[in-house]
Enzyme design. Structure first.
Site, PDB file in Angstrom:
ATOM      1  N   HIS A  87     -21.605  -1.363  19.261  1.00  0.00           N
ATOM      2  CA  HIS A  87     -21.112  -2.557  20.155  1.00  0.00           C
ATOM      3  C   HIS A  87     -22.382  -3.778  19.792  1.00  0.00           C
ATOM      4  CE1 HIS A  87     -20.978  -3.931  24.070  1.00  0.00           C
ATOM      5  NE2 HIS A  87     -22.368  -4.565  24.000  1.00  0.00           N
ATOM      6  N   HIS A 142       0.976  -1.274   0.082  1.00  0.00           N
ATOM      7  CA  HIS A 142       0.036   0.052  -0.041  1.00  0.00           C
ATOM      8  C   HIS A 142       0.931   1.175   0.136  1.00  0.00           C
ATOM      9  CE1 HIS A 142       0.435  -1.901   4.249  1.00  0.00           C
ATOM     10  NE2 HIS A 142       0.506  -0.532   4.595  1.00  0.00           N
TER      11      HIS A 142
HETATM   12  C1  LIG Z   1       6.018 -13.388   1.088  1.00  0.00           C
HETATM   13  C2  LIG Z   1       5.778 -11.824   1.135  1.00  0.00           C
HETATM   14  C3  LIG Z   1       4.451 -11.412   1.705  1.00  0.00           C
HETATM   15  C4  LIG Z   1       4.223 -10.205   1.702  1.00  0.00           C
HETATM   16  N1  LIG Z   1       3.268  -9.677   2.424  1.00  0.00           N
HETATM   17  C5  LIG Z   1       2.660  -8.207   2.395  1.00  0.00           C
HETATM   18  C6  LIG Z   1       1.406  -7.634   2.900  1.00  0.00           C
HETATM   19  O1  LIG Z   1       0.688  -8.704   3.436  1.00  0.00           O
HETATM   20  N2  LIG Z   1       1.366  -6.606   2.823  1.00  0.00           N
HETATM   21  C7  LIG Z   1       2.166  -5.557   2.218  1.00  0.00           C
HETATM   22  O2  LIG Z   1       1.784  -4.661   2.342  1.00  0.00           O
HETATM   23  N3  LIG Z   1       3.049  -6.076   1.737  1.00  0.00           N
HETATM   24  C8  LIG Z   1       3.720  -7.165   1.614  1.00  0.00           C
HETATM   25  N4  LIG Z   1       4.712  -7.848   1.005  1.00  0.00           N
HETATM   26  C9  LIG Z   1       5.626  -6.648   0.455  1.00  0.00           C
HETATM   27  C10 LIG Z   1       4.887  -6.429  -1.052  1.00  0.00           C
HETATM   28  O3  LIG Z   1       4.958  -7.323  -1.990  1.00  0.00           O
HETATM   29  C11 LIG Z   1       5.828  -5.379  -1.726  1.00  0.00           C
HETATM   30  O4  LIG Z   1       5.995  -4.088  -0.784  1.00  0.00           O
HETATM   31  C12 LIG Z   1       5.366  -4.846  -2.973  1.00  0.00           C
HETATM   32  O5  LIG Z   1       4.940  -5.921  -3.633  1.00  0.00           O
HETATM   33  C13 LIG Z   1       6.077  -3.754  -3.815  1.00  0.00           C
HETATM   34  O6  LIG Z   1       5.565  -3.415  -4.761  1.00  0.00           O
HETATM   35  P1  LIG Z   1       6.263  -2.998  -5.787  1.00  0.00           P
HETATM   36  O7  LIG Z   1       5.501  -2.389  -6.793  1.00  0.00           O
HETATM   37  O8  LIG Z   1       7.261  -1.907  -5.449  1.00  0.00           O
HETATM   38  O9  LIG Z   1       7.165  -4.023  -6.328  1.00  0.00           O
HETATM   39  P2  LIG Z   1       6.845  -5.615  -6.858  1.00  0.00           P
HETATM   40  O10 LIG Z   1       5.565  -5.888  -6.411  1.00  0.00           O
HETATM   41  O11 LIG Z   1       7.985  -6.293  -6.587  1.00  0.00           O
HETATM   42  O12 LIG Z   1       6.745  -5.511  -8.429  1.00  0.00           O
HETATM   43  C14 LIG Z   1       7.782  -5.346  -9.030  1.00  0.00           C
HETATM   44  C15 LIG Z   1       7.520  -5.784 -10.604  1.00  0.00           C
HETATM   45  O13 LIG Z   1       8.439  -5.464 -11.551  1.00  0.00           O
HETATM   46  C16 LIG Z   1       8.919  -6.699 -12.332  1.00  0.00           C
HETATM   47  N5  LIG Z   1      10.125  -6.210 -13.021  1.00  0.00           N
HETATM   48  C17 LIG Z   1      11.401  -5.834 -12.288  1.00  0.00           C
HETATM   49  N6  LIG Z   1      12.335  -5.382 -13.053  1.00  0.00           N
HETATM   50  C18 LIG Z   1      11.650  -5.197 -14.550  1.00  0.00           C
HETATM   51  C19 LIG Z   1      12.194  -5.031 -15.577  1.00  0.00           C
HETATM   52  N7  LIG Z   1      13.390  -4.468 -16.070  1.00  0.00           N
HETATM   53  N8  LIG Z   1      11.513  -4.964 -16.699  1.00  0.00           N
HETATM   54  C20 LIG Z   1       9.860  -5.442 -16.611  1.00  0.00           C
HETATM   55  N9  LIG Z   1       9.634  -5.901 -15.272  1.00  0.00           N
HETATM   56  C21 LIG Z   1      10.256  -5.771 -14.285  1.00  0.00           C
HETATM   57  C22 LIG Z   1       9.098  -7.493 -11.470  1.00  0.00           C
HETATM   58  O14 LIG Z   1       8.911  -8.863 -12.469  1.00  0.00           O
HETATM   59  C23 LIG Z   1       7.735  -7.463 -10.686  1.00  0.00           C
HETATM   60  O15 LIG Z   1       6.704  -8.013 -11.344  1.00  0.00           O
HETATM   61  C24 LIG Z   1       4.924  -9.211   1.204  1.00  0.00           C
HETATM   62  C25 LIG Z   1       6.226  -9.478   0.397  1.00  0.00           C
HETATM   63  C26 LIG Z   1       6.597 -10.851   0.266  1.00  0.00           C
HETATM   64  C27 LIG Z   1       7.654 -11.563  -0.272  1.00  0.00           C
END
Ligand SMILES: Cc1cc2nc3c(=O)[nH]c(=O)nc-3n(C[C@H](O)[C@H](O)[C@H](O)COP(=O)(O)OP(=O)(O)OC[C@H]3O[C@@H](n4cnc5c(N)ncnc54)[C@H](O)[C@@H]3O)c2cc1C
Length: 463
Positions: A442, A319
């Site tokens: 409540h 989020h």
């Molecule tokens: C097991 C686990 C449980 C989690 N549970 C929670 C939770 O309950 N609540 C919460 O808030 N957060 C949770 N998180 C953290 C959350 O998943 C991350 O904070 C969030 O996904 C970050 O979002 P983002 O968009 O920055 O990156 P990401 O979700 O990591 O997405 C990045 C994307 O970019 C793509 N990518 C990377 N480089 C390239 C490129 N050069 N070209 C094309 N595509 C590329 C990747 O393939 C990926 O799909 C959890 C993480 C894990 C591992």
């Protein structure tokens, strides 16, 4: 050049896909590049969503085993069908990732499949195709942080990704790291029957959360069966036969210990992912922790190139990435935007859940801010008693002079949902008195929040 865009988002996680949708709503021509076969990033594919599916399913299993009887519900022999549990998780992931695909179509966002490389300012290459764009938003997320000397094979030594797909319940599991991911996935496998030991380098689990909350969490999770070894470091973990041999050492040095486990889950944190992104082609700067450095507009040192989410500084939360995605593109569109990072909650989805927003007591003490504390236990709440789920408490920290809510910390049933009220309070600069003057239905668990707010003024009703 094949096509040109107003915005190309690289990465389709919660940061990237939400930014793409918001940009399309603002009238931009948008594309999103994703290297993985499905949209949704870490969160939807191997993070928040599958872990919560397994947490919910394993909670139901434990409920059937241990707590339904309290409610007078008797069941026959309780069994575990792990393939069905995993199939449910896979379907939830599929439905969610397909949902993003639908939203992209609805908002006329082009999904460019493949790895995106920034070739030059205003130019992204994917495979042999080149795309021109006015702006680039990097949302490439993070990956599991490795531990030197420990090779992950995703079979015996796994990251969270491997821990979400084990084909059988291990007899023993060692979790390296007492943070959110380690405790959540450790809980899943402990509930399903594994003997789980969490090894943490620091002297407490959940080191960034409020100390009292961490202590309580350790006690409650310990009673459920999770074992903890704090102030301990893993110096080696090697696959031997059908298991892993571990060597441990006291964090301060000195005593050594050996351990054996069927599965080792490496969960010491996550690090920004920028591999193959081509940052060096344009000279995008990183900070001292290899995160992409940005200014108050989420712009890097290179005009027209922005970054959000796990790849920049701050809490690695879905989020948080979403908020940044929205604000970043709104500012690109000439609007003003702002994120109050103190109002971003963090939740650990163990049972009971653990949720925090704003400042911890440790942070307030360090900053020399005088504060008052109001605390109320779930054991004195009628709804929690009806649920037979009375462990934990809510704690509100309010400014000693102004009564403004500075932080709130809850451990208890549905704490993750309950914290929303307190995030809103912080966002609206509410006082603890504002919470006390707000009617709470409540009987609800949220009455614990109202009572904690009353306790700030020394006048809770039900204790
Ligand atoms: C097991 C686990 C449980 C989690 N549970 C929670 C939770 O309950 N609540 C919460 O808030 N957060 C949770 N998180 C953290 C959350 O998943 C991350 O904070 C969030 O996904 C970050 O979002 P983002 O968009 O920055 O990156 P990401 O979700 O990591 O997405 C990045 C994307 O970019 C793509 N990518 C990377 N480089 C390239 C490129 N050069 N070209 C094309 N595509 C590329 C990747 O393939 C990926 O799909 C959890 C993480 C894990 C591992």
């Amino acid at each position: 050049m094949t096509t040109s865009y107003d915005l190309i988002v690289i990465g389709s996680g919660p940061g990237g896909y939400v930014a793409a949708i918001r940009a399309a709503q603002l009238g931009m021509k948008v594309a999103c590049v994703e290297k993985d076969p499905t949209l949704g990033g870490t969160c939807l594919n191997v993070g928040c969503i599958p872990s919560k599916a397994l947490l919910t399913s394993s909670e139901k299993y434990v409920e059937a085993l241990h707590s339904l009887a309290t409610h007078g519900v008797t069941v026959g022999t309780v069994g575990l069908n792990l393939p069905t549990m995993m199939a449910h998780k896979t379907k939830v992931v599929k439905d969610n990732t397909a949902g993003i695909e639908y939203l992209f179509k609805k908002n006329k966002i082009d999904w460019i499949k493949g790895k995106g490389t920034i070739a030059a300012v205003g130019q992204v290459n994917v495979g042999s195709d080149t795309y021109a764009t006015k702006n680039i938003l990097i949302a490439t997320g993070s990956e599991s942080t490795p531990l030197p000397g420990i090779s992950v094979d995703e079979k015996f030594i796994v990251t969270s990704t491997g821990a979400l797909t084990l084909s059988s319940v291990p007899k023993t599991m060692v979790v390296i790291g007492g943070g959110v991911i380690g405790l959540e996935l450790g809980s899943v496998w402990q509930r399903l029957g594994a003997q789980v030991t969490v090894i943490e380098y620091l002297d407490r689990i959940l080191p960034t959360m409020d100390g009292e909350l961490s202590k309580s969490a350790q006690k409650i999770l310990g009673k459920q069966g999770l074992q903890f070894k704090l102030s301990t470091k893993v110096t080696s973990a090697k696959v031997e036969g059908n298991g892993v041999a571990l060597a441990l050492e006291a964090a301060a040095g000195g005593s050594n210990e050996k351990m054996q486990a069927d599965i080792v889950l490496l969960a010491i944190g996550r690090r920004p992912y920028t591999e193959g992104l081509g940052l060096e082609n344009v000279g995008v700067k990183l900070d001292d922790r290899k995160r992409i450095a940005i200014d108050h507009h989420f712009q890097t040192n290179i005009p027209g190139i922005y970054a959000i989410g796990d790849v920049i500084a701050g809490a690695m939360l879905a989020h948080k990435a979403e908020e940044e995605g929205v604000v970043a593109v709104e500012m690109m569109a000439g609007q003003s935007g702002h994120i109050n990072y103190d109002a971003i909650p963090g939740v650990v989805y163990t049972w009971p859940e653990i949720a925090s927003v704003g400042k911890t007591e440790e942070e307030l003490k360090k900053a020399g801010i005088a504060y008052k504390v109001g605390k109320f236990p779930f054991s004195a709440n009628g709804r929690a008693r009806a649920m037979a789920d009375t462990e934990g408490f809510a704690k509100i920290l309010a400014d000693a002079k102004t009564d403004r809510v500075l932080g709130a910390h809850i451990i208890g049933p549905d704490a993750g949902t309950m914290i929303a009220e307190l995030a809103l309070a912080i966002e609206f600069s509410a006082s603890s008195e504002d919470i006390t003057r707000t009617s709470h239905a409540h009987p609800t668990l949220n009455e614990v929040v109202k009572e904690a707010a009353l306790a700030v003024d020394g006048r809770p009703i039900h204790i």
